[in-house]
Design a protein around this motif. Structure first.
Motif, PDB file in Angstrom:
ATOM      1  N   THR A  23      23.160  34.603  -6.858  1.00  0.00           N
ATOM      2  CA  THR A  23      24.267  34.738  -6.961  1.00  0.00           C
ATOM      3  C   THR A  23      25.038  35.657  -7.502  1.00  0.00           C
ATOM      4  N   GLY A  24      24.193  36.669  -8.178  1.00  0.00           N
ATOM      5  CA  GLY A  24      24.717  38.074  -8.501  1.00  0.00           C
ATOM      6  C   GLY A  24      24.389  39.085  -7.038  1.00  0.00           C
ATOM      7  N   ASN A  25      24.342  40.603  -7.914  1.00  0.00           N
ATOM      8  CA  ASN A  25      24.231  41.472  -6.512  1.00  0.00           C
ATOM      9  C   ASN A  25      22.893  42.305  -6.893  1.00  0.00           C
ATOM     10  N   ARG A  26      22.537  42.553  -5.534  1.00  0.00           N
ATOM     11  CA  ARG A  26      21.669  42.712  -4.503  1.00  0.00           C
ATOM     12  C   ARG A  26      20.573  42.570  -6.020  1.00  0.00           C
ATOM     13  N   ALA A  27      19.826  41.682  -4.841  1.00  0.00           N
ATOM     14  CA  ALA A  27      19.044  40.845  -5.354  1.00  0.00           C
ATOM     15  C   ALA A  27      18.076  40.671  -4.831  1.00  0.00           C
ATOM     16  N   ASP A  28      18.062  41.773  -3.775  1.00  0.00           N
ATOM     17  CA  ASP A  28      16.518  42.290  -3.449  1.00  0.00           C
ATOM     18  C   ASP A  28      16.700  43.661  -4.541  1.00  0.00           C
ATOM     19  N   GLU A  29      16.755  44.386  -4.963  1.00  0.00           N
ATOM     20  CA  GLU A  29      16.513  45.394  -6.386  1.00  0.00           C
ATOM     21  C   GLU A  29      16.030  44.732  -7.107  1.00  0.00           C
ATOM     22  N   LEU A  31      14.782  41.790  -7.463  1.00  0.00           N
ATOM     23  CA  LEU A  31      13.551  41.721  -6.691  1.00  0.00           C
ATOM     24  C   LEU A  31      12.329  42.576  -6.884  1.00  0.00           C
ATOM     25  N   ARG A  32      12.524  43.337  -6.174  1.00  0.00           N
ATOM     26  CA  ARG A  32      11.562  44.797  -6.445  1.00  0.00           C
ATOM     27  C   ARG A  32      11.549  45.326  -8.260  1.00  0.00           C
ATOM     28  N   ARG A  33      12.324  45.857  -8.702  1.00  0.00           N
ATOM     29  CA  ARG A  33      12.511  46.548 -10.124  1.00  0.00           C
ATOM     30  C   ARG A  33      10.888  44.749 -10.849  1.00  0.00           C
ATOM     31  N   GLY A  34      11.873  43.199 -10.709  1.00  0.00           N
ATOM     32  CA  GLY A  34      10.987  42.398 -11.266  1.00  0.00           C
ATOM     33  C   GLY A  34       9.410  41.995 -11.125  1.00  0.00           C
ATOM     34  N   LEU A  35       9.157  42.688  -9.711  1.00  0.00           N
ATOM     35  CA  LEU A  35       8.008  42.432  -8.915  1.00  0.00           C
ATOM     36  C   LEU A  35       6.766  43.665  -9.639  1.00  0.00           C
ATOM     37  N   ASP A  40       3.035  45.689 -13.544  1.00  0.00           N
ATOM     38  CA  ASP A  40       2.281  46.182 -14.925  1.00  0.00           C
ATOM     39  C   ASP A  40       2.119  45.760 -15.792  1.00  0.00           C
ATOM     40  N   GLY A  41       2.338  44.472 -16.168  1.00  0.00           N
ATOM     41  CA  GLY A  41       2.307  43.875 -17.278  1.00  0.00           C
ATOM     42  C   GLY A  41       1.343  42.898 -16.781  1.00  0.00           C
ATOM     43  N   ARG A  42       0.556  42.552 -15.763  1.00  0.00           N
ATOM     44  CA  ARG A  42      -0.334  42.207 -14.907  1.00  0.00           C
ATOM     45  C   ARG A  42      -0.180  40.737 -15.412  1.00  0.00           C
ATOM     46  N   ALA A  43       0.939  40.545 -15.467  1.00  0.00           N
ATOM     47  CA  ALA A  43       1.438  38.695 -14.879  1.00  0.00           C
ATOM     48  C   ALA A  43       0.595  38.622 -13.310  1.00  0.00           C
ATOM     49  N   ILE A  44       0.644  39.287 -12.290  1.00  0.00           N
ATOM     50  CA  ILE A  44       0.222  39.241 -10.975  1.00  0.00           C
ATOM     51  C   ILE A  44      -0.615  40.302 -10.668  1.00  0.00           C
ATOM     52  N   ASP A  45      -1.596  39.894  -9.927  1.00  0.00           N
ATOM     53  CA  ASP A  45      -2.556  40.964  -9.126  1.00  0.00           C
ATOM     54  C   ASP A  45      -1.538  42.282  -8.990  1.00  0.00           C
ATOM     55  N   ASP A  46      -1.568  41.802  -7.916  1.00  0.00           N
ATOM     56  CA  ASP A  46      -0.097  43.018  -6.550  1.00  0.00           C
ATOM     57  C   ASP A  46       0.776  42.279  -6.029  1.00  0.00           C
ATOM     58  N   PHE A  47       1.387  42.668  -5.610  1.00  0.00           N
ATOM     59  CA  PHE A  47       2.695  42.632  -4.627  1.00  0.00           C
ATOM     60  C   PHE A  47       3.115  43.420  -3.343  1.00  0.00           C
ATOM     61  N   LEU A  48       3.775  42.609  -2.365  1.00  0.00           N
ATOM     62  CA  LEU A  48       4.015  43.510  -1.214  1.00  0.00           C
ATOM     63  C   LEU A  48       5.215  43.182  -0.258  1.00  0.00           C
ATOM     64  N   GLU A  49       6.272  44.329  -0.696  1.00  0.00           N
ATOM     65  CA  GLU A  49       7.393  43.811   0.344  1.00  0.00           C
ATOM     66  C   GLU A  49       7.362  44.369   2.079  1.00  0.00           C
ATOM     67  N   PHE A 110       7.931  36.369  -8.876  1.00  0.00           N
ATOM     68  CA  PHE A 110       8.567  37.154  -8.196  1.00  0.00           C
ATOM     69  C   PHE A 110      10.011  37.440  -9.058  1.00  0.00           C
ATOM     70  N   TRP A 111      10.873  36.350 -10.359  1.00  0.00           N
ATOM     71  CA  TRP A 111      11.668  36.573 -11.168  1.00  0.00           C
ATOM     72  C   TRP A 111      11.159  36.384 -12.269  1.00  0.00           C
ATOM     73  N   GLU A 112      12.479  37.436 -13.684  1.00  0.00           N
ATOM     74  CA  GLU A 112      11.618  37.634 -14.273  1.00  0.00           C
ATOM     75  C   GLU A 112      13.363  36.688 -15.319  1.00  0.00           C
ATOM     76  N   PRO A 113      13.352  35.691 -16.001  1.00  0.00           N
ATOM     77  CA  PRO A 113      13.647  35.008 -16.233  1.00  0.00           C
ATOM     78  C   PRO A 113      15.274  35.724 -17.706  1.00  0.00           C
ATOM     79  N   GLU A 114      14.353  36.413 -17.795  1.00  0.00           N
ATOM     80  CA  GLU A 114      15.025  37.407 -19.519  1.00  0.00           C
ATOM     81  C   GLU A 114      14.978  38.038 -18.819  1.00  0.00           C
TER      82      GLU A 114
END
Length: 380
Positions: A23-29, A31-35, A40-49, A110-114
């Motif tokens: 419901t916020g603004n710039r959901a795509d941005e 997502l990119r920041r969160g991924l 970087d924090g090694r919570a996931i192995d890799d991602f791709l858009e 994908f998402w960072e709740p914090e």
């Protein structure tokens, strides 16, 4: 309880599904920041858009991680175009093994709740999964809301009746007690003490009733096979800060039922399985080997077909030659009779032809010269 006789494909045991609205603004941005942070924090192995031109009008992101140290989970999130209410997203994740509810929710891939809480809204109702959601004050609004909840197949909706006004201890959300894999898929609705009658009035058409001071798990649509409203109703939920073991058990049992794929989930799951791009080097090598094997098999099939056609043509030529040899050896008596001659002429035609033959004879006689000494015929 209304149900459909049409057969529906059920959710595979290895698959985890969710749908929501940012419901916020710039959901795509976001997502990119969160991924990037997750990688970087090694919570996931890799991602791709994926390229936007290939996935328009949606944006598609892929993410890969490992759970339980060695089980690979692949997830695909598609972000729809924005509307006045926000941007809907659909998430499909699949593990190498049957899904364990103790594993983290794939939303964390994908998402960072914090960092961003705007993503956590139910697309059907606009409410927040994993939190307390009081029923509306208006009776008609309650009925509309619960109807939408029953028709929602992406989330598990639970109605809890507060037998009396609760204090802070009774305001603990049900998600606090659920395993991680269920927390972001359960929407909890709280009915105030005076709202029991209107809630049951709204749910009567679906064959569901909430016990006083208890709770009920709504069936979703289509209704899971073998669903019994009584089996997923809890007679007493003590909102005193202790674990509601009966309600947790009912939600867990409902999640284990063979539920149909929600609308849109089949296409999303097919895309995850057949159009996956985020490959490791080993996976790329395995895919290339599979392609080589497939091409070799196709070439072998074409070669066999060519040989079969050639063999069939040779046999056809041999059969034709044998037929020609056999026809030349047939005895003359067996040859077909000659074509009949012309039909015999009529008697008038025969007489005419005879006279025609006699005319030259008569002319020849008149033209024959007399012998010497032959008397001249007397003239009258």
């Amino acid at each position: 309880m209304p149900n459909s006789s049409t057969a529906h494909a059920t959710i595979p045991p290895t698959v985890w599904l969710a749908r929501g609205r940012h419901t916020g603004n710039r959901a795509d941005e976001a997502l990119r920041r969160g991924l990037r942070r997750l990688k970087d924090g090694r919570a996931i192995d890799d991602f791709l858009e994926l390229p936007a031109a290939d996935t328009a009008p949606d944006l598609v992101f892929e993410s890969r991680t490992r759970v339980a140290r060695e089980v690979t989970v692949r997830a695909r999130l598609s972000l729809a175009p924005g509307t006045a209410e926000g941007r809907e997203w659909t998430l499909v994740a699949e593990a190498e093994l049957p899904w364990d509810r103790a594993w983290p929710s794939p939303t964390g891939m994908f998402w960072e709740p914090e960092q961003d809480a705007d993503w956590n809204h139910d697309a059907a109702t606009g409410l927040r999964p994993g939190e307390l959601n009081p029923l509306p004050d208006d009776d008609k609004a309650v009925r509309r809301l619960l109807r939408d909840c029953v028709r929602d197949a992406w989330h598990i909706h639970v109605v809890v009746h507060e037998a009396m006004t609760t204090d802070e201890r009774g305001r603990v959300p049900l998600a606090h007690w659920l395993p991680p894999g269920l927390r972001h898929r359960v929407v909890e609705h709280r009915a105030a003490p005076q709202q029991l009658r209107v809630a049951n009035w709204a749910l009567r058409e679906f064959g569901v009733q909430v016990p006083r001071g208890g709770a009920a798990v709504l069936p979703g649509a289509p209704v899971p096979e073998g669903y019994d409203a009584g089996a997923f109703a809890v007679r007493a939920v003590f909102l005193d800060g202790t674990e509601p073991a009966g309600l947790v058990d009912a939600v867990t049992r409902y999640d284990a039922t063979a539920r149909a794929l929600p609308d849109g989930a089949r296409a999303a799951l097919t895309a995850l399985r057949e159009d996956w791009h985020l490959l490791t080097l080993a996976e790329e090598l395995e895919r290339e080997r599979a392609l080589v094997a497939m091409y070799a098999e196709a070439l072998e099939a074409m070669t066999k077909s060519r040989d079969l056609y050639r063999e069939a043509a040779e046999r056809a030529h041999e059969a034709l030659a044998a037929c020609q040899d056999a026809s030349s050896d047939v005895p003359a008596a067996r040859q077909p009779p000659a074509a009949p001659g012309p039909a015999p002429s009529s008697p008038l035609q025969q007489l005419t032809r005879t006279l025609e033959r006699l005319k030259p004879t008569a002319r020849s006689r008149r033209a024959t010269p007399r012998e010497p000494g032959e008397p001249t015929p007397d003239r009258q």
